[in-house]
Scaffold this motif. Structure first.
Motif, PDB file in Angstrom:
ATOM      1  N   TRP A 201      28.849 -31.513  -1.852  1.00  0.00           N
ATOM      2  CA  TRP A 201      27.515 -32.189  -2.136  1.00  0.00           C
ATOM      3  C   TRP A 201      27.495 -33.599  -1.844  1.00  0.00           C
ATOM      4  CZ3 TRP A 201      28.238 -29.377  -7.571  1.00  0.00           C
ATOM      5  CH2 TRP A 201      27.900 -28.058  -7.398  1.00  0.00           C
ATOM      6  N   ILE A 202      28.397 -34.196  -2.449  1.00  0.00           N
ATOM      7  CA  ILE A 202      28.293 -35.954  -2.309  1.00  0.00           C
ATOM      8  C   ILE A 202      29.247 -36.216  -1.036  1.00  0.00           C
ATOM      9  CG2 ILE A 202      27.489 -36.579  -4.264  1.00  0.00           C
ATOM     10  CD1 ILE A 202      30.238 -37.247  -5.104  1.00  0.00           C
ATOM     11  N   ASP A 203      29.165 -37.317  -0.077  1.00  0.00           N
ATOM     12  CA  ASP A 203      29.680 -37.749   0.821  1.00  0.00           C
ATOM     13  C   ASP A 203      30.722 -38.861   0.463  1.00  0.00           C
ATOM     14  OD1 ASP A 203      30.799 -37.703   3.502  1.00  0.00           O
ATOM     15  OD2 ASP A 203      29.379 -39.301   4.109  1.00  0.00           O
TER      16      ASP A 203
ATOM     17  N   LEU B  97      39.956 -40.815  -0.569  1.00  0.00           N
ATOM     18  CA  LEU B  97      39.287 -40.884  -1.766  1.00  0.00           C
ATOM     19  C   LEU B  97      39.343 -39.552  -2.542  1.00  0.00           C
ATOM     20  CD1 LEU B  97      38.727 -43.302  -3.462  1.00  0.00           C
ATOM     21  CD2 LEU B  97      36.337 -42.947  -3.518  1.00  0.00           C
ATOM     22  N   GLN B  98      38.681 -38.666  -1.682  1.00  0.00           N
ATOM     23  CA  GLN B  98      38.790 -37.226  -1.967  1.00  0.00           C
ATOM     24  C   GLN B  98      40.283 -36.645  -2.459  1.00  0.00           C
ATOM     25  OE1 GLN B  98      36.903 -34.351   0.605  1.00  0.00           O
ATOM     26  NE2 GLN B  98      35.139 -35.547   0.973  1.00  0.00           N
ATOM     27  N   GLY B  99      41.084 -37.088  -1.603  1.00  0.00           N
ATOM     28  CA  GLY B  99      42.526 -36.696  -1.709  1.00  0.00           C
ATOM     29  C   GLY B  99      42.997 -37.179  -3.087  1.00  0.00           C
TER      30      GLY B  99
END
Lengths: 495, 181
Positions: free
Chosen positions: B170-172, B177-179
């Motif tokens: 939903w958010i980019d 950072l996702q990792g």
């Protein structure tokens, strides 16, 4: 022996081994020095991590926690009269009075030197005793080994004096839980209640994390321990004890002997070892009246015996594949995960592992002492960490530890279930250790008994016609009869 | 400390602990499980048709032995323990909080697939810190500090993989950072 040592040194020529040696030693000291945690929680939390390592690295890490935990536990026992781990209780008797008398450095130094002697002595005994015992065990049949596993469990149960019946009940619970899941002989799903997630059985990691770590975290959450922060300042002059212990060679050797003897026997361990060592040191002392008031022999006896136990506890594990208490039971799971069979074949098929373990245990004692000599002042302050803060940290570690294994919510729910069970058992002072031992040894015992009785065509007299099995059976019967008689006596005495 | 309690203290010591009731509960549960043994250990229940071994290899033998041991020992232990008066109100309070923590842990694990590793840990750590009685600045510092430590240990140190949460769909935010989160 020389060949084994050289092979062991060769195993140490790897950066990974040194990392786990340092990490295990450091973590063990830290966890031991924080009252209320201890190496048990640390071993449970790190168990999933060790499954991804080579067997030698995994076992070395866990042994580091186990051995260093007892070293670290002496620090709060001496400085703030609160044993870091249960096995350092007797160290408070003389360590704290000596510290109160203005000699905390001397007390700590004596504790470190005694622990070091006990540790090294036990490693040498392990190197000498494990291989011949393993060689002898080649002549044992499935029936003998099954009976040896049963004897180990009974010894652990009867070691819980005053709680034998409750311990038997917990052993039964552990044995039952170990049977849950798919069994292979008849292809039956046992007590899975038609669910697929229980087919693989109760996940050992979740159960151990729940029983040991999470239940302890629940206990810490409700703790109201008061800490005196002013007593944790220690300076670095800690080498004197290494010379002073040499003045008490008899106490050192006797205590190390007790530690090794009790360490080899399942279920006995540190508590009885230090009790015997302490009482013998007092009765053999020229100044028994000083015991309990800061006698150096008291610290030496307690700490030497404690630290001789961990390497000695590996003797039955490595030679027979039978753990004698919860910590080595958890270590056995590392062997199982890697498909390494402890017992006679280990010494033939995995010489490098055995040699590497010996040498790493030897080196570990030097590392631990080195860390303690440099960092005692800093480590002593860890004892002042708030228990409830520790609870928060442990709970987060358990949550991630259980979920990250298979990314299944059920694993976490199982850990929570056993955490609550363990918490209730701790509050009721009902022993947890027999349950873990039943869980780990249950499948091993079932396999041996199935093989043994099957080979005899279902004839149960095999248990008395095999001399080794007969001896074990007689000991088991004597132990059970004695403990039941004691329980009945207590019952009738209590009205 | 727990080890001291486990190995040295009697389960029926001077403090009221509820040991008798706990052993009674274990007895009842084991008895119920034993009555289910025929249904829960049917040979070949997973579709295997070829049977091997004799009575000693029957799937019911091991659970039957374990449950019988539990029933007999728990009954004897419960009967031989001293009568104790348990503070039920206190017990409800303690176990109520323990169940609260347990519930928040389950919710946090479920949230991992929605909010991701770091946010779930943060929420759980905040709940436990609150239930542990911390207030004021420490109520903020402890959960944040614990979350950072967990991210450093598990995501950076051990590089443990976790399923990609819905939030990141939903958010980019940057993949790196996702990792971590």
């Amino acid at each position: 022996m020389l060949e084994t040592t050289l092979l062991g040194i060769q195993q140490l020529a790897s950066i990974e081994i040194w990392i786990v040696l340092v990490a295990g030693s450091l973590l063990g000291i830290i966890l031991g020095a924080i009252p209320g945690i201890g190496p048990g929680v640390g071993i449970a939390l790190l168990l999933p991590v060790t499954y991804a390592m080579e067997p030698l690295q995994g076992i070395t890490l866990l042994m580091g926690l186990y051995a260093a935990g007892w070293y670290g536990g002496a620090i709060p026992a001496i400085t703030i009269n609160t044993p870091g781990t249960g096995v350092n209780v007797l160290t408070t008797y003389d360590g704290y009075p000596m510290a109160k008398d203005g000699q905390p450095q001397r007390a700590l130094s004596l504790a470190y030197a005694s622990s070091f002697f006990g540790g090294i002595f036990a490693v040498i005994v392990l190197m000498v005793a494990a291989w011949p015992l393993a060689a002898l065990s080649k002549y044992l049949t499935s029936v003998d080994l099954g009976m040896a596993a049963l004897l180990a469990m009974v010894l652990v149960v009867v070691a819980h004096r005053g709680a034998e019946l409750a311990s038997f009940a917990m052993l039964g619970v552990g044995l039952f839980v170990s049977t849950i899941g798919l069994e292979t002989a008849y292809g039956s799903a046992r007590y899975t209640f038609d669910t697929t997630w229980m087919m693989a059985g109760v996940p050992l990691i979740s159960m151990i994390l729940g029983l040991f770590a999470l239940s302890q975290a629940f206990s810490l959450l409700f703790s109201d321990r008061k800490i005196d922060k002013s007593k944790t300042e220690i300076d670095r002059r800690l080498l004197g004890g290494f010379i002073e212990v040499c003045r008490y060679p008899k106490v050192l050797l006797r205590s190390a002997g007790f530690g090794v003897g009790m360490g080899v026997l399942p279920g006995v361990g540190e508590f009885l070892a230090q009790f015997f060592a302490y009482t013998t040191a007092r009765s053999g002392s020229k100044t028994p009246e000083r015991f309990g008031k800061g006698a150096p022999e008291g610290i030496i006896a307690s700490e030497t015996a404690n630290n001789a136990v961990p390497p000695a506890a590996l003797v039955p594990l490595l030679s027979l594949g039978i753990p004698g208490e919860a910590f080595t039971a958890m270590m056995l799971t590392v062997f199982i995960v890697h498909g390494v069979d402890p017992g006679p074949t280990l010494f033939a098929d995995h010489k490098d592992f055995v040699a590497g373990l010996y040498v790493s245990l030897f080196v570990m004692n030097f590392l631990i002492v080195g860390i303690l000599l440099v960092g005692t002042n800093w480590i002593a302050k860890l004892a002042t960490i708030n228990d409830r803060l520790l609870a928060v940290i442990i709970m987060c570690l358990v949550m991630v530890g259980t979920f990250s294994r298979n990314y299944r919510l059920t694993d976490t729910i199982i850990a929570i279930f056993f955490g609550l069970v363990g918490f209730a058992l701790r509050r009721a002072n009902i022993p947890l250790v027999p349950m873990i031992l039943g869980l780990v040894l249950g499948p091993i015992m079932e396999r041996y008994f199935r093989q043994g009785i099957g080979a005899a065509g279902g004839d149960l007299t095999i248990f008395v016609t095999r001399p080794v099995s007969l001896v074990f059976l007689v000991i088991i019967c004597l132990l059970v009869v004695t403990s039941v008689r004691n329980a009945v006596r207590r019952l009738t005495a209590g009205g | 400390m727990g080890e001291v309690n486990e190995k040295n203290a009697s389960p029926f010591g001077s403090e009221p602990t509820g040991g008798r009731y706990l052993l009674g509960a274990i007895f009842v549960i084991a008895l119920i499980l034993l009555t289910l043994i025929g249904d829960q250990t049917t040979p070949g229940s997973t579709g295997q048709t070829e049977m091997s071994g004799g009575w000693w290899a029957e799937p019911a033998v091991a659970p039957a032995v374990a449950l019988t041991l539990t029933i007999v020992a728990a009954a004897l232990a419960a009967v031989s323990s001293r009568w104790e008066k348990v503070d039920f109100r206190g017990a409800v309070s303690v176990y109520g909080r323990a169940f609260g923590v347990a519930g928040s842990m389950i919710v946090a694990v479920m949230l991992m697939k929605v909010l991701g590793f770091a946010l779930s840990i943060l929420i759980f750590a905040f709940c436990v810190t609150f239930m542990a009685g911390f207030r004021g600045v420490r109520l903020a510092i402890i959960p944040i500090g614990t979350t950072i430590a967990m991210v450093l240990i598990f995501r950076v140190g051990f590089a443990i993989w976790f399923p990609r949460p819905m939030l990141f769909k939903w958010i980019d935010i940057p993949i790196k950072l996702q990792g971590l989160l």
